[in-house]
Design an enzyme around this catalytic site. Structure first.
Site, mmCIF file in Angstrom:
data_model
loop_
_atom_site.group_PDB
_atom_site.id
_atom_site.type_symbol
_atom_site.label_atom_id
_atom_site.label_comp_id
_atom_site.label_asym_id
_atom_site.label_seq_id
_atom_site.Cartn_x
_atom_site.Cartn_y
_atom_site.Cartn_z
ATOM 1 N N GLY A 188 53.111 -22.910 2.084
ATOM 2 C CA GLY A 188 54.456 -22.340 2.262
ATOM 3 C C GLY A 188 55.082 -22.780 3.578
ATOM 4 O O GLY A 188 55.721 -21.989 4.277
ATOM 5 N N ARG A 211 56.170 -26.689 -2.459
ATOM 6 C CA ARG A 211 56.633 -27.402 -3.662
ATOM 7 C C ARG A 211 57.809 -28.304 -3.353
ATOM 8 O O ARG A 211 57.998 -29.341 -3.990
ATOM 9 C CB ARG A 211 57.067 -26.389 -4.741
ATOM 10 C CG ARG A 211 55.935 -25.605 -5.354
ATOM 11 C CD ARG A 211 56.462 -24.446 -6.165
ATOM 12 N NE ARG A 211 57.254 -23.545 -5.328
ATOM 13 C CZ ARG A 211 57.856 -22.444 -5.743
ATOM 14 N NH1 ARG A 211 57.783 -22.101 -7.003
ATOM 15 N NH2 ARG A 211 58.535 -21.694 -4.904
ATOM 16 N N ASP A 216 52.124 -26.735 -6.452
ATOM 17 C CA ASP A 216 52.424 -25.337 -6.771
ATOM 18 C C ASP A 216 51.096 -24.578 -6.732
ATOM 19 O O ASP A 216 50.161 -24.955 -7.459
ATOM 20 C CB ASP A 216 53.063 -25.283 -8.170
ATOM 21 C CG ASP A 216 53.537 -23.887 -8.548
ATOM 22 O OD1 ASP A 216 52.910 -22.892 -8.116
ATOM 23 O OD2 ASP A 216 54.534 -23.792 -9.289
ATOM 24 N N TYR A 222 54.870 -6.159 -6.316
ATOM 25 C CA TYR A 222 54.745 -6.917 -5.049
ATOM 26 C C TYR A 222 53.723 -6.210 -4.150
ATOM 27 O O TYR A 222 52.843 -6.856 -3.565
ATOM 28 C CB TYR A 222 56.105 -7.049 -4.353
ATOM 29 C CG TYR A 222 55.983 -7.763 -3.009
ATOM 30 C CD1 TYR A 222 55.600 -9.096 -2.963
ATOM 31 C CD2 TYR A 222 56.215 -7.090 -1.807
ATOM 32 C CE1 TYR A 222 55.454 -9.767 -1.737
ATOM 33 C CE2 TYR A 222 56.081 -7.740 -0.581
ATOM 34 C CZ TYR A 222 55.702 -9.083 -0.556
ATOM 35 O OH TYR A 222 55.557 -9.737 0.650
ATOM 36 N N LYS A 260 50.097 -7.572 -2.621
ATOM 37 C CA LYS A 260 49.733 -7.619 -1.198
ATOM 38 C C LYS A 260 48.556 -6.682 -0.895
ATOM 39 O O LYS A 260 47.790 -6.945 0.019
ATOM 40 C CB LYS A 260 50.966 -7.306 -0.338
ATOM 41 C CG LYS A 260 51.995 -8.450 -0.341
ATOM 42 C CD LYS A 260 51.408 -9.731 0.265
ATOM 43 C CE LYS A 260 52.423 -10.852 0.409
ATOM 44 N NZ LYS A 260 51.856 -12.056 1.034
ATOM 45 N N PHE A 320 62.908 -14.987 2.132
ATOM 46 C CA PHE A 320 62.193 -13.993 1.316
ATOM 47 C C PHE A 320 63.131 -13.164 0.430
ATOM 48 O O PHE A 320 62.921 -13.047 -0.785
ATOM 49 C CB PHE A 320 61.391 -13.090 2.270
ATOM 50 C CG PHE A 320 60.631 -11.981 1.599
ATOM 51 C CD1 PHE A 320 59.353 -12.191 1.112
ATOM 52 C CD2 PHE A 320 61.185 -10.712 1.477
ATOM 53 C CE1 PHE A 320 58.641 -11.161 0.509
ATOM 54 C CE2 PHE A 320 60.483 -9.678 0.870
ATOM 55 C CZ PHE A 320 59.211 -9.905 0.387
HETATM 56 P P1 NDP Z 1 60.128 -17.753 2.404
HETATM 57 O O1 NDP Z 1 60.731 -17.536 1.075
HETATM 58 O O2 NDP Z 1 61.013 -18.198 3.515
HETATM 59 O O3 NDP Z 1 58.887 -18.757 2.309
HETATM 60 C C1 NDP Z 1 57.998 -18.719 1.229
HETATM 61 C C2 NDP Z 1 57.168 -19.987 1.241
HETATM 62 O O4 NDP Z 1 56.203 -19.893 0.173
HETATM 63 C C3 NDP Z 1 57.994 -21.233 1.005
HETATM 64 O O5 NDP Z 1 57.581 -22.238 1.889
HETATM 65 C C4 NDP Z 1 57.663 -21.616 -0.426
HETATM 66 O O6 NDP Z 1 57.667 -23.031 -0.557
HETATM 67 C C5 NDP Z 1 56.232 -21.091 -0.578
HETATM 68 N N1 NDP Z 1 55.937 -20.827 -1.974
HETATM 69 C C6 NDP Z 1 56.499 -19.881 -2.778
HETATM 70 N N2 NDP Z 1 56.041 -20.007 -4.028
HETATM 71 C C7 NDP Z 1 55.167 -21.055 -4.030
HETATM 72 C C8 NDP Z 1 54.382 -21.679 -5.020
HETATM 73 N N3 NDP Z 1 54.401 -21.266 -6.311
HETATM 74 N N4 NDP Z 1 53.607 -22.736 -4.687
HETATM 75 C C9 NDP Z 1 53.593 -23.177 -3.406
HETATM 76 N N5 NDP Z 1 54.310 -22.629 -2.406
HETATM 77 C C10 NDP Z 1 55.091 -21.575 -2.730
HETATM 78 O O7 NDP Z 1 59.434 -16.355 2.802
HETATM 79 P P2 NDP Z 1 58.545 -15.905 4.059
HETATM 80 O O8 NDP Z 1 58.389 -16.994 5.023
HETATM 81 O O9 NDP Z 1 59.094 -14.625 4.506
HETATM 82 O O10 NDP Z 1 57.170 -15.605 3.312
HETATM 83 C C11 NDP Z 1 55.927 -16.138 3.719
HETATM 84 C C12 NDP Z 1 54.851 -15.085 3.472
HETATM 85 O O11 NDP Z 1 55.121 -13.953 4.274
HETATM 86 C C13 NDP Z 1 54.766 -14.586 2.035
HETATM 87 O O12 NDP Z 1 53.412 -14.462 1.671
HETATM 88 C C14 NDP Z 1 55.429 -13.215 2.100
HETATM 89 O O13 NDP Z 1 54.952 -12.351 1.101
HETATM 90 C C15 NDP Z 1 54.981 -12.784 3.488
HETATM 91 N N6 NDP Z 1 55.756 -11.722 4.103
HETATM 92 C C16 NDP Z 1 57.107 -11.859 4.315
HETATM 93 C C17 NDP Z 1 57.828 -10.838 4.905
HETATM 94 C C18 NDP Z 1 59.302 -10.889 5.081
HETATM 95 O O14 NDP Z 1 59.914 -9.818 5.316
HETATM 96 N N7 NDP Z 1 59.928 -12.056 5.019
HETATM 97 C C19 NDP Z 1 57.147 -9.622 5.402
HETATM 98 C C20 NDP Z 1 55.748 -9.583 5.112
HETATM 99 C C21 NDP Z 1 55.084 -10.614 4.527
HETATM 100 P P3 NDP Z 1 58.261 -23.835 -1.802
HETATM 101 O O15 NDP Z 1 59.348 -22.987 -2.417
HETATM 102 O O16 NDP Z 1 58.725 -25.118 -1.229
HETATM 103 O O17 NDP Z 1 57.082 -24.004 -2.716
HETATM 104 C C1 8X3 Z 2 57.752 -8.193 2.893
HETATM 105 C C2 8X3 Z 2 58.090 -6.902 3.568
HETATM 106 O O1 8X3 Z 2 58.932 -4.539 3.142
HETATM 107 O O2 8X3 Z 2 60.096 -6.358 2.027
HETATM 108 O O3 8X3 Z 2 56.426 -8.225 2.523
HETATM 109 O O4 8X3 Z 2 57.926 -5.691 1.300
HETATM 110 S S1 8X3 Z 2 58.768 -5.836 2.434
#
Ligand code: NDP
Ligand code: 8X3
Length: 251
Positions: free
Chosen positions: A10, A35, A59, A152, A156, A189
């Site tokens: 990611g 991806r 993926d 979700y 987690k 996100f």
């Molecule tokens: P983004 O949407 O900005 O980034 C998500 C990343 O995951 C992208 O780089 C995407 O790349 C990759 N990804 C998603 N689906 C796939 C797949 N099927 N195969 C490969 N790569 C994949 O979100 P965040 O940076 O916020 O999220 C990163 C992590 O942090 C996640 O695990 C999320 O649950 C967690 N998180 C986020 C929070 C928030 O508030 N933002 C809070 C707590 C946790 P691509 O689409 O190019 O494949």
């Molecule tokens: C992302 C934080 O609160 O949107 O994991 O679930 S929350």
């Protein structure tokens, strides 16, 4: 000290991209995964001025693609010192009675099974070398359930259980396992969760100063900078305005 090889899933946006940018200036070589190949190549081009960078486009839902991609690494790239399991998203925010099966599949397949596929492919070389560090990006949603967060949150919570289980199984090999559990981080996100609805996505961060991807990257660098005998096992981080999944002070 030799540079450590770090594989980030990611890496094309948000937390993963910010982490790649920060670690590029440190003692780390980068294997950037995602991806969206165009984004990976652009980031590689930019960060190659600072460190060695390679990319893997796959993926995480596709177990053969995961295996082929990681097995395609050659030479010193095969020695992965740090695995950052970051790829993941929320898909939808619906009550259980009307949730979409496609959204549920996406969350369980990406956040849980994808993390497992990547880990299964990377960990054996770590156990062989009796060294390594795995950082799982969990969430406050893996510690507390919130209304409509159902699947979700379940995904987690599963990441939380896996982190603990992986730590136990790898303890004998001296491999470090860390879980970082953020609250609200402004990345792509919410755009993904609300399927491109910018209005809904921006409401999530309205009236607060949210975390940025760079804040989580700072924590990852700190975690990786700990001495050999220290492991940061479990970190929860909120923006100051947040006290729990459901308690957020908005202006
Ligand atoms: P983004 O949407 O900005 O980034 C998500 C990343 O995951 C992208 O780089 C995407 O790349 C990759 N990804 C998603 N689906 C796939 C797949 N099927 N195969 C490969 N790569 C994949 O979100 P965040 O940076 O916020 O999220 C990163 C992590 O942090 C996640 O695990 C999320 O649950 C967690 N998180 C986020 C929070 C928030 O508030 N933002 C809070 C707590 C946790 P691509 O689409 O190019 O494949
Ligand atoms: C992302 C934080 O609160 O949107 O994991 O679930 S929350």
């Amino acid at each position: 000290m030799d540079k450590r090889n770090v594989l980030i899933t990611g890496a094309t946006s948000g937390i993963g991209e910010a982490t790649a940018r920060l670690l590029a200036s440190g003692n780390f070589n980068l294997i950037l995964c995602g991806r969206r190949e165009d984004r990976l190549l652009k980031l590689k081009q930019e960060l190659s001025a600072k460190t060695l960078v390679t990319t893997l486009t796959f993926d995480v839902r596709d177990k053969d693609a995961v295996k082929n991609a990681i097995q395609s690494l050659t030479g010193n790239w095969r020695n992965i010192d740090v695995l950052i399991n970051n790829a993941g998203n929320a898909h939808g925010l619906d009550p259980i009675q009307s949730g979409s099966l496609e959204d549920w599949d996406a969350m369980m397949d990406i956040n849980v099974k994808g993390l497992l596929y990547v880990s299964r492919e990377v960990i054996p070389a770590m156990t062989e070398r009796k060294a390594g560090h795995i950082i799982n990006i969990g969430s406050i949603a893996g510690k507390e359930v919130y209304p409509n967060g159902n699947v979700y949150c379940a995904s987690k919570f599963a990441v939380d259980a896996l982190t603990r289980g992986i730590r136990m199984d790898l303890n004998v090999f001296g491999i470090k396992v860390t879980s970082i559990n953020p609250g609200l981080v402004e990345t792509e996100f919410s755009m993904v969760r609300f399927k491109g609805d910018t209005e809904k996505a921006s409401t999530v961060y309205k009236g607060i100063d949210p975390l940025r991807g760079a804040d989580i990257a700072d924590i990852i660098l700190y975690v990786l900078s700990a001495p050999k005998h220290v492991v940061l096992a479990d970190i929860t981080v909120f923006p100051t305005a947040q006290a729990s999944s459901t308690l957020v002070k908005r202006s």
